[in-house]
Design an enzyme around this catalytic site. Sequence first.
Site: not given
Length: 319
Positions: A149, A162, A166
Amino acid sequence: MHLKGKSAIVTGAGRGIGRDIALLLAKEGASVIVNDPGVGRGGEATTERPADDVVAEIKAAGGKAQANYDSVSDYQKAGAMVRQCVEDYGKIDILVNVAGMLREKMIWNMSEDDFDAVVNVHLKGHWNMSHHAIKYMRQAGYGRIINFSSDAFKGSVGQCNYSAAKAGIIGLTRSIAKECAKFGITANAICPAADTRMMMNDAVIANQKRKLEAGLITQEQYDRFFAGRGPEHIAPLIAYLALDQADIINGHLFHVEKGRINTYMFGDDYKSLFNDGSLFTIDELIERIPTTIMVGLTPVVPAVKMQDAVKSGEMKKAS
């Protein structure tokens, strides 16, 4: 060797963090599938084959490794990668999902392809690899999954694709931990901080300066960002979580960087483990992690030591 006889897949292992993880796992005795399609930072195609270089380095040091060049975002190719590990090494014990890419834009400028491409590599890629690997791990009654992550799960300007991926990986990891603990499988997630092409370029450096000037980060946070944090500092924690004796750690989230490892409590730093900036050793982590940063954390799954549970018959292999 702490991982002698184990077999592993490390995705995104041609460069940066993934490379150092593959090298350390091999050094500790694991046979490694080194996956990297050789794409650019934004996922653009290149003619590079960095996986070959890592494989050559492992073999030169006396280890076992094979290259794989496929994208984790492809469901079928992810399955073929897992089968490659099983066919070449007889099993899959360890899966480390590192592969990633970045396409940074503000949400109003981000295209659908920018969003989909990042989510497909990160979140769907983690799911693809885990989905296929767990089928074999269940039959074996054993597995270690370590997902990557990022602290961007808290929200990151210019990285909504993103950040969303994550954050999703954390939920995916905790779900795997709950679903698969009874089969001797653990799943944990890592938020790394290291100087790689993903973390350090002109745009990232300029963004950190803007954050400091706007008061969004402290001078201490800014200085730590530029303190020379090599990717080799990430690998020991990964190797530790891949050990048999790390079976009591399942469904948790760790931050790791040079000289520092910490757990989280609802997204905030909880307990931290420090050293003088030297590499943590696996033996050091075996001794210190259970008695320091893991103390007081609410278990994601019941805190049953898996080795003992398997021996007593409480955990079973998949039928």
